[in-house]
Scaffold this active site. Structure first.
Site, PDB file in Angstrom:
ATOM      1  N   LYS A  28      -1.601   7.086  -5.683  1.00  0.00           N
ATOM      2  CA  LYS A  28      -1.755   6.586  -7.045  1.00  0.00           C
ATOM      3  C   LYS A  28      -0.877   7.386  -7.995  1.00  0.00           C
ATOM      4  O   LYS A  28      -0.564   8.543  -7.722  1.00  0.00           O
ATOM      5  CB  LYS A  28      -3.217   6.787  -7.503  1.00  0.00           C
ATOM      6  CG  LYS A  28      -4.206   5.832  -6.905  1.00  0.00           C
ATOM      7  CD  LYS A  28      -5.601   6.088  -7.492  1.00  0.00           C
ATOM      8  CE  LYS A  28      -6.619   5.152  -6.891  1.00  0.00           C
ATOM      9  NZ  LYS A  28      -6.390   3.724  -7.156  1.00  0.00           N
ATOM     10  N   ARG A  39     -12.488  -1.547   0.482  1.00  0.00           N
ATOM     11  CA  ARG A  39     -12.897  -2.708   1.295  1.00  0.00           C
ATOM     12  C   ARG A  39     -12.985  -2.338   2.770  1.00  0.00           C
ATOM     13  O   ARG A  39     -13.732  -2.947   3.525  1.00  0.00           O
ATOM     14  CB  ARG A  39     -11.948  -3.883   1.029  1.00  0.00           C
ATOM     15  CG  ARG A  39     -10.534  -3.651   1.429  1.00  0.00           C
ATOM     16  CD  ARG A  39      -9.578  -4.585   0.721  1.00  0.00           C
ATOM     17  NE  ARG A  39      -9.326  -4.178  -0.658  1.00  0.00           N
ATOM     18  CZ  ARG A  39      -8.581  -4.857  -1.519  1.00  0.00           C
ATOM     19  NH1 ARG A  39      -8.032  -6.004  -1.155  1.00  0.00           N
ATOM     20  NH2 ARG A  39      -8.395  -4.409  -2.745  1.00  0.00           N
TER      21      ARG A  39
END
Ligand code: BES
Ligand code: MN
Ligand code: ZN
Length: 483
Positions: free
Chosen positions: A264, A338
């Site tokens: 990130k 996920r």
């Protein structure tokens, strides 16, 4: 903090400050304080206080009555006052008085009762609004409210409501503390210890190690843990308060999300300590359910790990095999939530639950779409979705439903594996949910994306800046009203 119920008039209540709620434009509600005070209030109404929503005015109490000070608090237009206005007024008023160093607070409830609105919401807002996180300050905050006195007749109903609210809010505090704690003190092992601290007669806690997860075939979950030196912990709680099928609650528990090899940007990365807010909410719910001895069965699942880059980290293009046998091509290692939730869903199915709810800070797109205001909700079961919507309205932990269209299946088709872990930029809130749907399949399931609501950027009336503890109140209400 003490919460007392006293059936006396406000004029007779010795306290540092007495809270008097007002509706907009009506200065005449409290006659018992005498004509001099009445004049003072009328004057205020012609100047700085009008009874508008969340307006506050602190003034010295008139001679001859027992409170030291009076805090006027606005509820807004009489016709529009809702349970939420009262919660917010409670939060605002309590935080203001606490900031002024008041220790003993009392609240008049005659106006709220006359509006036929729940008194308990005032206390709920006050307790929520008084939360502080001081663990890392040398100078601890010495400003602490010692007691809140509710001026009302006592009743079994009020006592029960207060017990419920106090227990639930103490779980919200518990969750907020876990989330606010930085990742160096909130590793997967620390989170597992927090879970273990909840053990009770009816509440078992099992912490599975990496080798246990390997045996179970949780390759999707383990692929996220590969870059970190902190051992992953797959935490399973079982609360047994009744017979029958359990409700399975899954909380995303990434104790720090750097993105992994798909790193990130550094701007704002410090906030990624809150990527375990789903797991904290699940622990909060189970803690409250067991304290209240609720007649339900709950399974709590927290797939805990860090997501870091490293020499042995998962790389884009790698393929992992999940507990269900489905394989996942990992396009972006930052779409790790996920992966861990998918294995948790596969594991949850083994308990044959009546429903699975997963709570996850899953996508940046969730906050892009809904800001800090609503949870994005998607699922495969209309009844469950509707129940959650009701509880969301009851608690003001609002949800907004997004679609799970069949066409999204295409978005996450992989050339080499059964699915891939990202569907690209477009639709990334819903394709993330669709990915989970591929693992939930026929089991009634709802996904709650709390990426936008788990952390608030500036103070709200009863949520101080930082971790909100969202979903504890929502899921507790759902359990209470489950039919
Ligand atoms: N934990 C993040 C989502 C997130 C972002 C939560 C901001 C709270 C605030 C999640 O793991 C993530 O990185 N999602 C990516 C997915 C993308 C790579 C497909 C995202 O939404 O950017
Ligand atoms: Mn991520
Ligand atoms: Zn994440």
């Amino acid at each position: 903090m003490k919460i007392l119920v006293k059936n006396i008039s406000g004029t007779n209540c010795a306290c540092d400050a007495l809270i008097l709620p007002f509706v907009e434009g009506d200065s005449e509600f409290y006659k018992e304080f005498g004509t001099a005070f009445q004049k003072q209030i009328r004057k205020a109404f012609s100047k700085e206080f009008h009874g508008k929503r969340n307006e506050l005015l602190l003034m010295p109490a008139p001679e001859g009555i027992k409170p030291e000070r009076i805090l006027l608090v606005g509820l807004g237009k009489k016709k529009e006052v809702s349970a939420e206005n009262i919660r917010q007024a409670g939060g605002k008023a309590a935080a203001h008085l606490c900031g002024q160093g008041m220790k003993k607070i009392a609240v008049s409830t005659t106006l709220i009762s006359s509006l036929k609105l729940p008194l308990v919401n005032l206390v709920e807002g006050a307790l929520l609004g008084l939360y502080t996180f001081n663990r890392y300050r040398k100078e601890k905050n010495s400003k602490k409210v010692e007691s809140i006195t509710i001026l009302s007749k006592s009743s079994k109903r009020l006592a029960d409501e207060l017990k419920w609210t106090r227990t639930v809010i103490s779980s919200v505090y518990f969750a907020r503390d876990l989330i606010n704690t930085p990742s160096n003190d909130m590793t997967p092992s620390d989170l597992a210890n927090a879970a273990v601290s909840l053990r009770q007669k009816n509440l078992s806690v099992k912490v599975m190690e990496k080798k246990d997860a390997e045996k179970l075939g949780m390759g999707a979950y383990l692929s996220v843990a590969k870059g970190s030196k902190e051992p992953p912990k797959f935490i399973v709680l079982e609360y047994k308060g009744s017979k029958g099928k359990p409700l399975a609650l899954i909380g995303k528990s990434i104790t720090f999300d750097s993105g992994g090899i798909s790193l990130k940007p550094s701007d704002g990365m410090e906030k990624m300590k809150y990527d375990m807010a789903g797991g904290a909410a699940v622990l909060g719910v189970i803690k409250a359910a067991s304290a209240l001895k609720l007649p339900v069965n709950l399974i709590g699942i927290l797939p805990a790990t860090e997501n870091l880059p490293g020499g042995s980290a998962t790389k884009p293009g790698d393929i992992a095999r999940s507990i269900t046998g489905k394989t996942v091509e990992i396009i972006n290692t930052d779409a790790e939530g996920r992966l861990v939730v998918a294995d948790a869903i596969g594991y949850a199915k083994r308990f044959k639950p009546k429903a699975i709810i997963d709570i996850a800070t899953l996508t940046g797109a969730c906050s892009v779409a809904l800001g800090n205001e609503a949870i994005a909700m998607m699922g495969n079961d209309r009844k469950l979705l509707d129940k959650i919507k009701k509880s969301a309205d009851n608690t003001y932990e609002r949800v907004w439903e997004m679609p799970l269209l069949d066409e999204y299946k295409e978005y996450i088709k992989s050339d080499v594996a059964d699915v891939k872990n990202t569907g690209g930029k477009s639709g990334s809130l819903v394709t993330a949910a669709y990915f989970l749907y591929e693992f939930a399949e026929k089991t009634p399931w709802v996904h709650l994306d709390i990426a936008g609501t788990a952390w608030v950027e500036k103070d709200k009336p009863y949520i101080p800046k930082g971790a909100s503890g969202i979903c504890v109140r929502l899921i507790m209400d759902l359990i209470k009203n489950w039919k």
